[in-house]
Design a protein around this motif. Structure first.
Motif, PDB file in Angstrom:
ATOM      1  N   ALA A   1      10.603  -3.595  -4.248  1.00  0.00           N
ATOM      2  CA  ALA A   1      10.328  -4.904  -3.648  1.00  0.00           C
ATOM      3  C   ALA A   1       9.118  -5.575  -4.273  1.00  0.00           C
ATOM      4  O   ALA A   1       9.081  -6.812  -4.399  1.00  0.00           O
ATOM      5  CB  ALA A   1      10.116  -4.733  -2.141  1.00  0.00           C
ATOM      6  N   ARG A   2       8.130  -4.768  -4.692  1.00  0.00           N
ATOM      7  CA  ARG A   2       6.881  -5.339  -5.199  1.00  0.00           C
ATOM      8  C   ARG A   2       6.798  -5.317  -6.723  1.00  0.00           C
ATOM      9  O   ARG A   2       5.766  -5.664  -7.295  1.00  0.00           O
ATOM     10  CB  ARG A   2       5.693  -4.591  -4.580  1.00  0.00           C
ATOM     11  CG  ARG A   2       5.725  -4.517  -3.056  1.00  0.00           C
ATOM     12  CD  ARG A   2       5.889  -5.880  -2.386  1.00  0.00           C
ATOM     13  NE  ARG A   2       4.742  -6.726  -2.614  1.00  0.00           N
ATOM     14  CZ  ARG A   2       3.663  -6.742  -1.834  1.00  0.00           C
ATOM     15  NH1 ARG A   2       3.612  -5.970  -0.754  1.00  0.00           N
ATOM     16  NH2 ARG A   2       2.658  -7.522  -2.113  1.00  0.00           N
ATOM     17  N   ASN A   3       7.869  -4.909  -7.366  1.00  0.00           N
ATOM     18  CA  ASN A   3       7.954  -4.917  -8.833  1.00  0.00           C
ATOM     19  C   ASN A   3       6.797  -4.177  -9.503  1.00  0.00           C
ATOM     20  O   ASN A   3       6.096  -4.710 -10.375  1.00  0.00           O
ATOM     21  CB  ASN A   3       8.033  -6.347  -9.376  1.00  0.00           C
ATOM     22  CG  ASN A   3       8.501  -6.374 -10.834  1.00  0.00           C
ATOM     23  OD1 ASN A   3       9.163  -5.456 -11.308  1.00  0.00           O
ATOM     24  ND2 ASN A   3       8.147  -7.434 -11.551  1.00  0.00           N
ATOM     25  N   ILE A   4       6.601  -2.930  -9.062  1.00  0.00           N
ATOM     26  CA  ILE A   4       5.673  -2.061  -9.787  1.00  0.00           C
ATOM     27  C   ILE A   4       6.460  -0.831 -10.240  1.00  0.00           C
ATOM     28  O   ILE A   4       7.441  -0.431  -9.606  1.00  0.00           O
ATOM     29  CB  ILE A   4       4.441  -1.664  -8.944  1.00  0.00           C
ATOM     30  CG1 ILE A   4       4.812  -0.740  -7.782  1.00  0.00           C
ATOM     31  CG2 ILE A   4       3.714  -2.899  -8.430  1.00  0.00           C
ATOM     32  CD1 ILE A   4       3.603  -0.120  -7.131  1.00  0.00           C
TER      33      ILE A   4
ATOM     34  N   ARG B   1       3.382   3.491   3.593  1.00  0.00           N
ATOM     35  CA  ARG B   1       3.007   2.081   3.712  1.00  0.00           C
ATOM     36  C   ARG B   1       1.559   1.802   3.323  1.00  0.00           C
ATOM     37  O   ARG B   1       1.163   0.645   3.180  1.00  0.00           O
ATOM     38  CB  ARG B   1       3.326   1.587   5.124  1.00  0.00           C
ATOM     39  CG  ARG B   1       4.832   1.437   5.316  1.00  0.00           C
ATOM     40  CD  ARG B   1       5.263   1.202   6.732  1.00  0.00           C
ATOM     41  NE  ARG B   1       6.734   1.171   6.791  1.00  0.00           N
ATOM     42  CZ  ARG B   1       7.438   1.265   7.916  1.00  0.00           C
ATOM     43  NH1 ARG B   1       6.812   1.385   9.086  1.00  0.00           N
ATOM     44  NH2 ARG B   1       8.756   1.236   7.876  1.00  0.00           N
ATOM     45  N   GLU B   2       0.784   2.859   3.103  1.00  0.00           N
ATOM     46  CA  GLU B   2      -0.531   2.669   2.496  1.00  0.00           C
ATOM     47  C   GLU B   2      -0.391   2.068   1.105  1.00  0.00           C
ATOM     48  O   GLU B   2      -1.268   1.335   0.643  1.00  0.00           O
ATOM     49  CB  GLU B   2      -1.293   3.992   2.413  1.00  0.00           C
ATOM     50  CG  GLU B   2      -1.894   4.469   3.704  1.00  0.00           C
ATOM     51  CD  GLU B   2      -2.843   5.634   3.478  1.00  0.00           C
ATOM     52  OE1 GLU B   2      -3.650   5.575   2.526  1.00  0.00           O
ATOM     53  OE2 GLU B   2      -2.758   6.619   4.234  1.00  0.00           O
ATOM     54  N   LEU B   3       0.712   2.386   0.429  1.00  0.00           N
ATOM     55  CA  LEU B   3       0.950   1.829  -0.902  1.00  0.00           C
ATOM     56  C   LEU B   3       1.094   0.313  -0.827  1.00  0.00           C
ATOM     57  O   LEU B   3       0.485  -0.428  -1.614  1.00  0.00           O
ATOM     58  CB  LEU B   3       2.200   2.451  -1.519  1.00  0.00           C
ATOM     59  CG  LEU B   3       2.674   1.844  -2.850  1.00  0.00           C
ATOM     60  CD1 LEU B   3       1.593   1.953  -3.920  1.00  0.00           C
ATOM     61  CD2 LEU B   3       3.960   2.523  -3.315  1.00  0.00           C
ATOM     62  N   GLU B   4       1.886  -0.163   0.129  1.00  0.00           N
ATOM     63  CA  GLU B   4       2.103  -1.600   0.268  1.00  0.00           C
ATOM     64  C   GLU B   4       0.798  -2.321   0.601  1.00  0.00           C
ATOM     65  O   GLU B   4       0.495  -3.394   0.051  1.00  0.00           O
ATOM     66  CB  GLU B   4       3.159  -1.863   1.340  1.00  0.00           C
ATOM     67  CG  GLU B   4       3.774  -3.237   1.270  1.00  0.00           C
ATOM     68  CD  GLU B   4       5.155  -3.272   1.897  1.00  0.00           C
ATOM     69  OE1 GLU B   4       6.037  -3.931   1.314  1.00  0.00           O
ATOM     70  OE2 GLU B   4       5.343  -2.651   2.956  1.00  0.00           O
ATOM     71  N   ALA B   5       0.017  -1.707   1.472  1.00  0.00           N
ATOM     72  CA  ALA B   5      -1.268  -2.314   1.842  1.00  0.00           C
ATOM     73  C   ALA B   5      -2.208  -2.381   0.644  1.00  0.00           C
ATOM     74  O   ALA B   5      -2.932  -3.378   0.458  1.00  0.00           O
ATOM     75  CB  ALA B   5      -1.906  -1.512   2.980  1.00  0.00           C
ATOM     76  N   LYS B   6      -2.195  -1.353  -0.185  1.00  0.00           N
ATOM     77  CA  LYS B   6      -3.072  -1.338  -1.360  1.00  0.00           C
ATOM     78  C   LYS B   6      -2.619  -2.372  -2.394  1.00  0.00           C
ATOM     79  O   LYS B   6      -3.451  -3.033  -3.027  1.00  0.00           O
ATOM     80  CB  LYS B   6      -3.102   0.062  -1.973  1.00  0.00           C
ATOM     81  CG  LYS B   6      -4.052   0.198  -3.174  1.00  0.00           C
ATOM     82  CD  LYS B   6      -5.493  -0.136  -2.821  1.00  0.00           C
ATOM     83  CE  LYS B   6      -6.124   0.927  -1.941  1.00  0.00           C
ATOM     84  NZ  LYS B   6      -7.590   0.674  -1.775  1.00  0.00           N
ATOM     85  N   ILE B   7      -1.302  -2.548  -2.544  1.00  0.00           N
ATOM     86  CA  ILE B   7      -0.789  -3.580  -3.457  1.00  0.00           C
ATOM     87  C   ILE B   7      -1.238  -4.965  -2.976  1.00  0.00           C
ATOM     88  O   ILE B   7      -1.668  -5.816  -3.770  1.00  0.00           O
ATOM     89  CB  ILE B   7       0.748  -3.514  -3.563  1.00  0.00           C
ATOM     90  CG1 ILE B   7       1.179  -2.199  -4.224  1.00  0.00           C
ATOM     91  CG2 ILE B   7       1.283  -4.691  -4.369  1.00  0.00           C
ATOM     92  CD1 ILE B   7       2.669  -1.926  -4.126  1.00  0.00           C
ATOM     93  N   ASP B   8      -1.143  -5.203  -1.660  1.00  0.00           N
ATOM     94  CA  ASP B   8      -1.586  -6.479  -1.102  1.00  0.00           C
ATOM     95  C   ASP B   8      -3.076  -6.703  -1.368  1.00  0.00           C
ATOM     96  O   ASP B   8      -3.504  -7.814  -1.702  1.00  0.00           O
ATOM     97  CB  ASP B   8      -1.327  -6.526   0.405  1.00  0.00           C
ATOM     98  CG  ASP B   8       0.148  -6.695   0.731  1.00  0.00           C
ATOM     99  OD1 ASP B   8       0.902  -7.163  -0.148  1.00  0.00           O
ATOM    100  OD2 ASP B   8       0.543  -6.337   1.863  1.00  0.00           O
ATOM    101  N   GLU B   9      -3.854  -5.641  -1.229  1.00  0.00           N
ATOM    102  CA  GLU B   9      -5.296  -5.749  -1.437  1.00  0.00           C
ATOM    103  C   GLU B   9      -5.629  -6.082  -2.893  1.00  0.00           C
ATOM    104  O   GLU B   9      -6.510  -6.909  -3.177  1.00  0.00           O
ATOM    105  CB  GLU B   9      -5.953  -4.423  -1.039  1.00  0.00           C
ATOM    106  CG  GLU B   9      -7.444  -4.338  -1.318  1.00  0.00           C
ATOM    107  CD  GLU B   9      -7.979  -2.924  -1.134  1.00  0.00           C
ATOM    108  OE1 GLU B   9      -8.914  -2.554  -1.873  1.00  0.00           O
ATOM    109  OE2 GLU B   9      -7.456  -2.183  -0.261  1.00  0.00           O
TER     110      GLU B   9
END
Length: 455
Positions: free
Chosen positions: A251-254, A206-214
């Motif tokens: 979900a984040r289309n990367i 979930r660090e990945l999701e947080a970094k995408i948000d950032e």
């Protein structure tokens, strides 16, 4: 200069003329270079006749073992027929074409194309450019940033070393280049604290999701990771990690990029690491086991999602190498893959020698010096520890690892040390008896090192 003189003075000649990769040359020249003369099966011999069980398959790569005459014969035939031609200007060669078909046949239904390179480092540079070109052609040119992991390894070219998260590599050459950021690794033993492995796996993913948000989803092109971190120390992620990574990328289309340079071609008991962990990447760099190291060759598996845009929208993809799809290297790789298929080595790792290795290697966890003994397929690690209960590390972890490695080598076993983790990655053709030999010598090395470390 006579051949006799040269052979008897190889170490001196090496010191005078050869700069080695990842080496302190002043120290290496003072210590002297070990000259490896020949290999057969899982064994190698130096120029003094000393025999070693190669518990590291060269550099993670000699999957079918040394001395496979079938490969050298295939190479000789191709050399005599067509020693070289390029794949530029609308040309190719027979083995290159057949290899493209063969490799993609094992990669799963999403992968029907491959772009050939000369190495895994080149493969990582290739997909890095390919991902940016893809998003630009798809109408989203702002998606340029690539997220990678600290302590990951993706080669030593400028882009490859930047994608990797090795701090000591970044300190030389002003790396990483812009557009690459790093998140944490799923290293439970070293960083999991009081969390269970399953809890820590989710936290790391979930660090990945947080970094995408950032960064903003509209700016992120891809996430890249090794299915199992190799050079970092055979870091096997908790079982919760990869499913969550796959979910986030969709979900984040990367784009999801699994670096299969080490894990590909049977090492984990599946043809590729993404198959073992049940994720669906968009791009996958390959090398090493593709030819079992007999000749240098790599590539990028390209999913239909990417390939269709490259083929139909991009026009010229201005990237490639003189030796992309080299016919002799392709011939070696074709024969290597035939051996893997005919000898059912992938099935053997999954159902026979992998489980046997896991049992023999896992038994070393009982040693006072070992905090954990882990394996997956034919990859293994021993985490050295000063205190098993506290998962305590040594004050000088590099010295502890080097001590065990050197004792193993003195007793005829090649292992690799990454700081205070001992790594093993033997050829896929290793026998039960040879696994026992590995475990026996590793125990001798641990005993000798522990005796010295205690004092």
């Amino acid at each position: 200069m006579s051949d006799t003189y040269q052979r008897s003075n190889l170490a001196a000649i090496d010191a005078a003329h050869h700069l080695h990769p990842f080496s302190d040359m002043k120290k290496l020249n003072a210590d002297g270079t070990r000259i490896i003369q020949r290999g057969e099966g899982v064994y190698i011999w130096d120029n003094h006749g000393r025999k070693y069980l190669d518990g590291f398959a060269g550099l993670w790569c000699v999957n079918v073992g040394y001395g496979r005459k079938e490969i050298t014969d295939a190479v000789a035939r191709q050399m005599n027929e067509l020693p070289y031609y390029n794949t530029f200007f609308g040309t190719t060669s027979t083995p290159t074409t057949l290899l493209a078909e063969k490799v993609t046949a094992h990669a799963g239904p999403r992968f029907n194309h491959v772009f050939f390179t000369g190495s895994g480092s080149e493969a990582n540079d290739t997909w890095f450019r390919m991902a940016r070109v893809y998003w630009s052609a798809d109408g989203r040119p702002s998606k340029k940033i690539v997220i990678a992991r600290r302590n990951g390894y993706h080669g030593s070219t400028v882009a490859g070393a930047s994608l990797g998260g090795m701090k000591y590599m970044h300190e030389q050459g002003d790396l990483p280049i812009p557009g690459i950021v790093h998140i944490g690794q799923p290293y439970w033993y070293g960083e999991g604290g009081d969390l269970s492995p399953a809890e820590f796996g989710l936290k790391a993913a979930r660090e990945l999701e947080a970094k995408i948000d950032e960064l903003g989803e509209e700016n992120v092109a891809a996430f890249v990771a090794e299915p199992v971190q190799g050079a970092a120390g055979v870091i096997i992620p908790p079982e919760t990690y990869w499913p969550e990574i796959g979910r986030i990328c969709k979900a984040r289309n990367i784009l999801l990029v699994t670096d299969e340079v080490i894990c590909g071609f049977g090492r984990l008991g599946a043809w590729f690491g993404h198959q073992y962990f049940g994720v669906e990447p968009d791009l996958a760099p390959i090398a090493k086991g593709l030819s079992s190291g007999y000749l240098p060759i790599g590539g990028v598996l390209v999913s239909d999602r990417i390939a269709n845009v490259l083929i139909n929208e991009v026009g010229d993809f201005n990237h490639g190498f003189t030796y992309s799809g080299h016919p002799v290297c392709a011939a070696a790789a074709l024969e290597n893959l035939r051996i893997i298929e005919d000898e059912k080595l992938v099935d053997r790792v999954r159902s026979d020698i992998g489980p046997y290795f896991a049992e023999a290697w896992g038994a070393l966890a009982d040693h006072d010096l070992v905090g954990e003994a882990v394996s997956i397929g034919l990859m293994g690690a021993l985490q050295l520890t000063a205190d098993k209960k506290m998962r305590a590390r040594f004050e000088k972890p590099d010295a502890a690892g080097a001590l065990v490695r050197n004792h193993a080598l003195a007793n005829g076993l090649v292992l690799r040390a990454t700081r205070d983790r001992m790594l093993a990655s033997p050829p896929l053709v290793i026998t039960h008896e040879q696994v026992d030999e590995m475990a026996r010598i590793a125990k001798i090395a641990l005993d000798a090192a522990w005796k010295e470390l205690k004092t």
